[in-house]
Design a protein around this motif. Sequence first.
Motif, PDB file in Angstrom:
ATOM      1  N   ALA A 186      -8.000   3.950   5.989  1.00 39.94           N
ATOM      2  CA  ALA A 186      -6.663   3.931   5.386  1.00 39.94           C
ATOM      3  C   ALA A 186      -5.611   4.509   6.334  1.00 39.94           C
ATOM      4  O   ALA A 186      -4.470   4.043   6.377  1.00 39.94           O
ATOM      5  CB  ALA A 186      -6.674   4.718   4.078  1.00 39.94           C
ATOM      6  N   MET A 189      -5.699  -1.772  -2.803  1.00 42.90           N
ATOM      7  CA  MET A 189      -6.734  -1.045  -2.058  1.00 42.90           C
ATOM      8  C   MET A 189      -7.916  -1.979  -1.776  1.00 42.90           C
ATOM      9  O   MET A 189      -8.493  -1.986  -0.701  1.00 42.90           O
ATOM     10  CB  MET A 189      -7.243   0.159  -2.864  1.00 42.90           C
ATOM     11  CG  MET A 189      -6.296   1.302  -2.904  1.00 42.90           C
ATOM     12  SD  MET A 189      -6.116   1.982  -1.268  1.00 42.90           S
ATOM     13  CE  MET A 189      -4.722   3.009  -1.517  1.00 42.90           C
ATOM     14  N   ASN A 220      -2.378  -0.440  -7.724  1.00 44.95           N
ATOM     15  CA  ASN A 220      -2.764   0.263  -6.503  1.00 44.95           C
ATOM     16  C   ASN A 220      -4.205  -0.079  -6.137  1.00 44.95           C
ATOM     17  O   ASN A 220      -4.528  -0.337  -4.971  1.00 44.95           O
ATOM     18  CB  ASN A 220      -2.609   1.774  -6.733  1.00 44.95           C
ATOM     19  CG  ASN A 220      -2.681   2.545  -5.430  1.00 44.95           C
ATOM     20  OD1 ASN A 220      -2.310   2.019  -4.383  1.00 44.95           O
ATOM     21  ND2 ASN A 220      -3.147   3.764  -5.481  1.00 44.95           N
ATOM     22  N   SER A 226       0.742   3.464  -3.267  1.00 39.69           N
ATOM     23  CA  SER A 226      -0.044   4.681  -3.129  1.00 39.69           C
ATOM     24  C   SER A 226       0.848   5.909  -3.157  1.00 39.69           C
ATOM     25  O   SER A 226       0.443   6.948  -3.698  1.00 39.69           O
ATOM     26  CB  SER A 226      -0.951   4.647  -1.901  1.00 39.69           C
ATOM     27  OG  SER A 226      -0.199   4.354  -0.783  1.00 39.69           O
ATOM     28  N   ILE A 253       0.843  -1.208   0.000  1.00 43.13           N
ATOM     29  CA  ILE A 253       0.000   0.000   0.000  1.00 43.13           C
ATOM     30  C   ILE A 253       0.871   1.249   0.000  1.00 43.13           C
ATOM     31  O   ILE A 253       0.654   2.185  -0.772  1.00 43.13           O
ATOM     32  CB  ILE A 253      -0.945   0.003   1.243  1.00 43.13           C
ATOM     33  CG1 ILE A 253      -2.077  -0.995   1.061  1.00 43.13           C
ATOM     34  CG2 ILE A 253      -1.483   1.392   1.533  1.00 43.13           C
ATOM     35  CD1 ILE A 253      -3.200  -0.514   0.178  1.00 43.13           C
ATOM     36  N   MET A 312      -6.963  -4.252   0.863  1.00 43.75           N
ATOM     37  CA  MET A 312      -7.010  -3.587   2.171  1.00 43.75           C
ATOM     38  C   MET A 312      -8.459  -3.491   2.661  1.00 43.75           C
ATOM     39  O   MET A 312      -8.745  -3.715   3.829  1.00 43.75           O
ATOM     40  CB  MET A 312      -6.406  -2.185   2.050  1.00 43.75           C
ATOM     41  CG  MET A 312      -6.383  -1.440   3.359  1.00 43.75           C
ATOM     42  SD  MET A 312      -5.651   0.184   3.188  1.00 43.75           S
ATOM     43  CE  MET A 312      -7.013   1.142   2.571  1.00 43.75           C
TER      44      MET A 312
END
Length: 412
Positions: free
Chosen positions: A348, A183, A179, A61, A57, A186
């Motif tokens: 996040a 995400m 990404n 990111s 991440i 996550m």
Amino acid sequence: MNKQKKKLPLAMQIFIALILAIVVGLLMQSQAAFTENYIKPFGTIFLNLLKFIVVPIVLFSIMCGIISMKDIKKVGTIGLKTVLYYMCTTAFAITIGLIGGNIFQRFFPVIATTDLAYEMPEKTSVMDTIVNIFPSNFISPMVESNMLQVIVIALLLGFSIIKLGEKNIGIVKACNNINEIFMKCMEMILKLSPIGVFCLISRTFANIGFSAFIPLAKYMIGVLLALAIQCFGVYQILLKIFTGLNPIRFIKKFFPVMAFAFSTATSNATIPMSIDTLSKKVGVSKKISSFTIPLGATINMDGTAIYQGVCAIFIASCYGITLTPTQMLTVVLTATLASIGTAGVPGAGMVMLAMVLTSVGLPVDGIALVAGVDRIFDMGRTVVNITGDASCCIVVSNLEKKREARKSARNA
Ligand code: ASP
């Protein structure tokens, strides 16, 4: 018969898990061994998954955050002013977070809430610390979760992609797609939060009972106070200085957007409403708001930075340690980069906290202490994040108006 079951929102699930965990933990105080052996391991699984996701991440990111700034050159002075404003307010935010954290730590000494062992990292000189930021190979920073080195790799790769110019279109697309995959991953891990929170918090309360409430309450007051100072103090002062806008009038106009951000805890979803409100109610041109607001939702997370500053100090206190000035500086650096790298989606910031903790040698397990109440802060920090973007938008728009007025006066 309506077969469609209404799903309980995740925030509600986490809240229920937290309450249940406190009740179960307090009831099981005499069975601490049971919670340790059979409940805590499920919490450890949740933490392991968080540790697993943090490196990719951070890497992707931050890379995408850097790549998204490629248009800055195109938008010239607006871009420069926007990025400068974002950097300055983020620096303010982390300072407030660290000062707030330190004040709270001093006035309300935190009782050690955990029996987790903490090994003090070996003392290194400032020069060594700087040298150690730069990786000597590509793989080991990721294997060892050396976050500062991972960040350097992300910055180098991000800038290299921009430098490739026209040729980079495919790579940019690939980066954004990868990404998105992480995400999504996550998001799936965060769906396990209620289980993770239940297992970790019930174990804490089973071990130390009611005394766990006191430090948690102090920490919550500390974070909320620091967030409020940034949102209702720093931004309003900046708006008054640069635009003369009355803070009450601004908050009144922008309140619906703030309420939306508070309830959804996502800056990304707030973008359209924010642009609309700023242009219709505050009179900002769409040209400026449609650049500053999405960029801010990607790279400017002042609320998240404040939260990470206070959290780092709180978690350090729980382990009975005080952060050294070098460690504080590292927190400032990593929290600024975390601000660029944090996605504008719920939760996040908590994942990025893992990066800040590892950068100063604090155990990621410390997240267990704050995970249960994270959603409350997520809502608060999202409000700060989007208010920061809006204040930047208004300030930059005002400065541009003045510049254009000066230009036409000169030409007249
Ligand atoms: N939820 C926050 C936002 O969307 C990010 C965070 O978790 O701090 O701005």
